[in-house]
Structures are given as structure tokens and as C-alpha cells.
Design a protein around this motif. Sequence first.
Motif, PDB file in Angstrom:
ATOM      1  N   LYS A  43       0.999  -1.206   0.107  1.00  0.00           N
ATOM      2  CA  LYS A  43       0.084   0.190  -0.092  1.00  0.00           C
ATOM      3  C   LYS A  43       1.024   1.410  -0.195  1.00  0.00           C
ATOM      4  N   ASP A  44       1.796   1.378   0.730  1.00  0.00           N
ATOM      5  CA  ASP A  44       2.677   2.377   0.895  1.00  0.00           C
ATOM      6  C   ASP A  44       3.469   2.659  -0.540  1.00  0.00           C
ATOM      7  N   LEU A  45       4.117   1.539  -0.882  1.00  0.00           N
ATOM      8  CA  LEU A  45       4.753   1.669  -2.353  1.00  0.00           C
ATOM      9  C   LEU A  45       3.618   2.034  -3.265  1.00  0.00           C
ATOM     10  N   GLU A  47       1.251   3.925  -2.839  1.00  0.00           N
ATOM     11  CA  GLU A  47       0.892   5.258  -3.013  1.00  0.00           C
ATOM     12  C   GLU A  47       1.876   6.368  -3.535  1.00  0.00           C
ATOM     13  N   HIS A  48       2.968   5.591  -3.566  1.00  0.00           N
ATOM     14  CA  HIS A  48       4.226   6.546  -4.090  1.00  0.00           C
ATOM     15  C   HIS A  48       4.089   6.754  -5.422  1.00  0.00           C
ATOM     16  N   TYR A  49       3.235   5.766  -5.990  1.00  0.00           N
ATOM     17  CA  TYR A  49       3.184   5.776  -7.589  1.00  0.00           C
ATOM     18  C   TYR A  49       1.681   6.154  -7.965  1.00  0.00           C
ATOM     19  N   GLY A  50       1.076   6.755  -7.198  1.00  0.00           N
ATOM     20  CA  GLY A  50      -0.510   7.277  -7.205  1.00  0.00           C
ATOM     21  C   GLY A  50      -1.318   6.044  -7.523  1.00  0.00           C
ATOM     22  N   ILE A  54       0.442  -1.349  -4.897  1.00  0.00           N
ATOM     23  CA  ILE A  54       1.196  -1.498  -5.790  1.00  0.00           C
ATOM     24  C   ILE A  54       0.915  -2.839  -6.783  1.00  0.00           C
TER      25      ILE A  54
END
Length: 58
Positions: A43-45, A47-50, A54
Motif C-alpha cells: 500500500k505504501d509503495l 501510494e508513492h506511484y499514485g 502496488i
Amino acid sequence: MQATLKKEDFRSFTDFPNEALIDPDWASKPTRLWNDVYNDLCKDLGEHYGLNDIREAK
């Protein structure tokens, strides 16, 4: 602009010889299930890519 890393940007165990690398009482600390850690990581990763997660990437 390219970022440059300097020696003071890194912490080496030789800089702190009296500190333990691992908490000696690590076994008594709270733990998390691997599935929970993996889900949070995805989920965190994402969010990094919108994305929400992931694993949604195609």
C-alpha cells in the motif's frame, strides 16, 4: 541536479562501538505477521506511484 552523499550521511557501527546493533531484549518486543507487513508495504509503495496498492500496477 545530482545529489552527492557524504561520509556523514551514513552511520557506521564502528562510529558507535558501545551501541548494540540489535536490541538484546528483541524477543520480548511486539511482532507483526508477515502478511500484515507485506500488505502495508504494498500500500505504501503504491501510494508513492499514485495507486492504492502496488499490486494494482499492470
